[in-house]
Design a protein around this motif. Structure first.
Motif, mmCIF file in Angstrom:
data_model
loop_
_atom_site.group_PDB
_atom_site.id
_atom_site.type_symbol
_atom_site.label_atom_id
_atom_site.label_comp_id
_atom_site.label_asym_id
_atom_site.label_seq_id
_atom_site.Cartn_x
_atom_site.Cartn_y
_atom_site.Cartn_z
ATOM 1 N N ALA A 75 0.452 -1.342 0.626
ATOM 2 C CA ALA A 75 0.142 -0.354 0.043
ATOM 3 C C ALA A 75 0.654 1.269 -0.100
ATOM 4 C CB ALA A 75 -1.036 0.298 1.307
ATOM 5 N N SER A 76 2.185 0.964 0.579
ATOM 6 C CA SER A 76 3.202 1.906 0.275
ATOM 7 C C SER A 76 4.146 1.683 0.796
ATOM 8 C CB SER A 76 2.604 3.614 2.413
ATOM 9 O OG SER A 76 3.674 4.110 1.863
ATOM 10 N N PRO A 77 5.499 2.589 0.511
ATOM 11 C CA PRO A 77 6.759 2.031 0.147
ATOM 12 C C PRO A 77 7.657 2.234 2.001
ATOM 13 C CG PRO A 77 6.370 3.139 -1.311
ATOM 14 C CD PRO A 77 5.213 3.719 -0.923
ATOM 15 N N ALA A 78 6.671 2.159 3.088
ATOM 16 C CA ALA A 78 6.682 2.907 3.856
ATOM 17 C C ALA A 78 6.426 1.407 4.639
ATOM 18 C CB ALA A 78 6.231 3.965 4.661
ATOM 19 N N ASP A 79 6.181 0.842 4.275
ATOM 20 C CA ASP A 79 5.347 -0.676 4.535
ATOM 21 C C ASP A 79 6.306 -1.466 4.757
ATOM 22 O OD1 ASP A 79 2.791 0.233 5.379
ATOM 23 O OD2 ASP A 79 1.806 -0.806 3.512
ATOM 24 N N VAL A 80 7.647 -1.278 4.297
ATOM 25 C CA VAL A 80 8.809 -2.809 3.166
ATOM 26 C C VAL A 80 9.509 -2.304 4.621
ATOM 27 C CG1 VAL A 80 10.527 -2.726 2.067
ATOM 28 C CG2 VAL A 80 8.328 -2.302 1.617
ATOM 29 N N GLN A 81 9.419 -2.985 5.119
ATOM 30 C CA GLN A 81 10.941 -3.124 6.255
ATOM 31 C C GLN A 81 12.096 -4.194 6.182
ATOM 32 O OE1 GLN A 81 9.823 -0.423 9.716
ATOM 33 N NE2 GLN A 81 8.468 0.170 8.269
ATOM 34 N N LEU A 82 13.001 -3.827 7.003
ATOM 35 C CA LEU A 82 14.088 -4.448 6.602
ATOM 36 C C LEU A 82 14.043 -6.115 6.639
ATOM 37 C CD1 LEU A 82 16.890 -4.386 6.109
ATOM 38 C CD2 LEU A 82 16.933 -4.173 8.348
ATOM 39 N N LYS A 83 13.789 -6.215 7.866
ATOM 40 C CA LYS A 83 13.851 -7.597 8.095
ATOM 41 C C LYS A 83 12.900 -8.764 7.121
ATOM 42 C CE LYS A 83 13.247 -10.985 11.939
ATOM 43 N NZ LYS A 83 13.529 -11.614 13.592
ATOM 44 N N PRO A 84 11.593 -8.329 6.654
ATOM 45 C CA PRO A 84 10.435 -9.705 6.109
ATOM 46 C C PRO A 84 11.140 -9.144 4.585
ATOM 47 C CG PRO A 84 9.141 -7.279 7.192
ATOM 48 C CD PRO A 84 11.143 -7.540 7.676
ATOM 49 N N ALA A 85 11.710 -7.637 4.702
ATOM 50 C CA ALA A 85 12.007 -7.497 2.788
ATOM 51 C C ALA A 85 13.169 -8.429 3.014
ATOM 52 C CB ALA A 85 12.009 -6.354 3.148
ATOM 53 N N TYR A 86 14.138 -8.467 3.618
ATOM 54 C CA TYR A 86 15.479 -9.490 3.363
ATOM 55 C C TYR A 86 14.981 -10.767 3.074
ATOM 56 C CZ TYR A 86 20.127 -11.065 3.648
ATOM 57 O OH TYR A 86 20.987 -11.982 3.240
ATOM 58 N N ALA A 87 14.316 -10.808 3.582
ATOM 59 C CA ALA A 87 13.739 -12.537 2.829
ATOM 60 C C ALA A 87 12.948 -12.393 2.191
ATOM 61 C CB ALA A 87 13.029 -12.982 3.953
ATOM 62 N N LEU A 88 12.036 -10.964 1.226
ATOM 63 C CA LEU A 88 11.634 -11.317 0.281
ATOM 64 C C LEU A 88 12.450 -10.989 -0.418
ATOM 65 C CD1 LEU A 88 9.462 -10.736 -2.127
ATOM 66 C CD2 LEU A 88 9.622 -8.735 -1.176
ATOM 67 N N ALA A 89 13.498 -10.306 -0.682
ATOM 68 C CA ALA A 89 15.175 -10.311 -1.547
ATOM 69 C C ALA A 89 15.770 -11.453 -2.020
ATOM 70 C CB ALA A 89 15.760 -9.147 -1.367
ATOM 71 N N GLN A 90 15.642 -12.007 -1.207
ATOM 72 C CA GLN A 90 17.016 -13.655 -0.883
ATOM 73 C C GLN A 90 15.869 -14.191 -1.841
ATOM 74 O OE1 GLN A 90 17.299 -14.367 3.573
ATOM 75 N NE2 GLN A 90 19.261 -14.728 2.967
ATOM 76 N N ALA A 91 14.580 -14.542 -1.001
ATOM 77 C CA ALA A 91 13.613 -15.008 -2.531
ATOM 78 C C ALA A 91 13.453 -14.740 -4.171
ATOM 79 C CB ALA A 91 11.974 -15.123 -1.979
ATOM 80 N N LEU A 92 13.698 -13.522 -4.407
ATOM 81 C CA LEU A 92 13.636 -13.429 -5.335
ATOM 82 C C LEU A 92 15.067 -13.151 -6.006
ATOM 83 C CD1 LEU A 92 12.116 -9.433 -5.132
ATOM 84 C CD2 LEU A 92 11.501 -11.353 -6.314
ATOM 85 N N ASP A 93 15.872 -14.024 -5.863
ATOM 86 C CA ASP A 93 16.887 -14.275 -6.311
ATOM 87 C C ASP A 93 17.102 -15.420 -6.832
ATOM 88 O OD1 ASP A 93 18.837 -11.889 -5.276
ATOM 89 O OD2 ASP A 93 19.636 -13.218 -3.139
ATOM 90 N N ASP A 94 16.169 -16.036 -6.555
ATOM 91 C CA ASP A 94 15.754 -18.338 -7.249
ATOM 92 C C ASP A 94 15.145 -17.639 -8.080
ATOM 93 O OD1 ASP A 94 14.811 -20.280 -7.632
ATOM 94 O OD2 ASP A 94 14.481 -20.749 -5.627
ATOM 95 N N ALA A 95 15.416 -17.649 -9.540
ATOM 96 C CA ALA A 95 15.555 -17.614 -10.578
ATOM 97 C C ALA A 95 14.575 -18.495 -10.984
ATOM 98 C CB ALA A 95 16.734 -18.269 -12.165
ATOM 99 N N LYS A 96 13.825 -19.618 -10.409
ATOM 100 C CA LYS A 96 12.611 -20.503 -10.679
ATOM 101 C C LYS A 96 11.474 -19.338 -10.503
ATOM 102 C CE LYS A 96 14.794 -24.685 -11.604
ATOM 103 N NZ LYS A 96 14.614 -25.943 -11.080
#
Length: 365
Positions: A236-257
């Protein structure tokens, strides 16, 4: 006694970031107290005050750096905020500031008869419209600008003018922003990523040492900064993106599949968020957005191939499902019992068609 102008910068550039950040928060209270407090009676130093030796040494070190030329000059002026621009190296986005999130500061400035805590600016050349740029004090600049446009035309922007190179300016702005809760993790992460290249030659260890930050924590911030805007739009807002959960999301995005499924779910979420805003409904909460994004690869793998898209409301209840798309057309199922009115369903259909077009499988292909 009011703090000297050089002391203010010294605190921000000291070797103790936590103390420096606290100094920024304490400055406003000290400025107000100085106006009304009676003269203090000298007293013997307490045990707690005597224990502050290391802090004073840190301050002396900072003042020595001021004297050595890192900050070569400090001058305080009253400026027209229209002649002052925001330094693009600051983490805080001016576009995100508004009357609501600056209301407390605006009221404080009115009550005190003007801005008591100076911002930090530096002189610029080659800009016909501006004479200075704000290094630290973006909210103060916005608030004074707003006041001048709203019945307080005589308000002036109080600033300390300092000569700083870009790297010193970045460290000063960063220390002040650490004391501010309204600078989001994503803003700070992207600011660090830009500074890593601009000021530290992409050397993470050097940057961590200069900022007195954990290298591991800084590495996570840089990782989060790399999340694409198309994924961030799911929130809903970029301010909702918090470091700890966003880091897990960033790691998931590293998986090409996994990345394509996450990207597709982000597009669906962005469409749903737009429809909810249009309907005046509450947005999908950040925790639910993250769960859907992280779960997307698993769900996509198990989902039937003839159900490429489902539009759900903020409670996860499906409104409509695209059951098939082919050259002859598409089959869409409207779910009974969703509780959606006609306007919400119409918005959902528009967003669904737009999503399918972006995926290259819409009616216009």
């Amino acid at each position: 006694m009011a703090r000297k102008q050089s002391d203010y910068l010294a605190a921000l550039l000291s070797d103790e970031p936590e103390a420096a950040a606290a100094a920024v928060q304490q400055e406003e209270a000290q400025a107000t107290e100085a106006e009304s407090a009676p003269p203090a009676v000298p007293a013997a130093p307490s045990r707690q005050e005597r224990s502050r030796g290391t802090t004073l040494l840190g301050r002396e070190s900072a003042l020595a750096r001021l004297a050595s030329g890192e900050v070569r000059q400090v001058t305080q002026l009253l400026l027209d905020p229209a002649k002052v621009r925001i330094w693009d190296g600051n983490a805080r986005h001016q576009a995100h500031l508004n009357e609501d999130n600056c209301r407390e500061l605006i009221d404080s400035i009115i009550a005190e008869g003007g801005q008591k805590v100076p911002a930090v600016v530096r002189r610029i050349e080659g800009d016909a419209d501006h004479d200075y740029e704000v290094i630290a004090g973006t909210r103060r600049h916005w608030s004074i600008s707003w006041l001048r446009a709203n019945s307080y035309s005589d308000m002036m922007f109080v600033a300390q003018v300092a000569q700083l190179d870009d790297e010193a300016a970045f460290r000063l702005a960063d220390l002040e922003n650490r004391a501010r809760k309204d600078v989001s993790d994503l803003e700070r992460a992207r600011n660090y990523a830009e500074a890593l290249k601009a000021h530290y030659g992409s050397h993470l260890t050097r940057m961590a040492e200069r900022l007195k930050l954990s290298k591991g924590w800084l590495s996570k911030m840089i990782k989060v900064a790399g999340i694409a805007d198309s994924i961030i739009d799911a929130f809903a807002s970029p301010a909702d993106v918090q470091l700890k959960p966003a880091y897990a999301l960033a790691q998931a995005l590293d998986d090409a599949k996994a990345a394509p499924a996450i990207a597709a779910e982000a597009n669906r979420l962005a469409s749903e968020q737009r429809a909810l805003r249009a309907a005046g409904a509450a947005p999908i909460a950040a925790a639910d957005v993250l769960k859907r994004l992280v779960d997307a690869p698993r769900i996509a793998q198990a989902a039937p191939k003839d159900e490429p898209f489902t539009f759900s409301n903020q409670y996860g209840r499906p409104l409509l499902t695209v059951q098939s798309v082919n050259r002859q057309g598409m089959t869409i199922r409207l779910h009974a019992g969703s509780g959606a009115d006609y306007d919400t369903l119409a918005n959902a259909l528009r967003e669904t068609l737009a999503h399918l077009e972006r995926q290259g499988v819409g009616l216009q292909r």
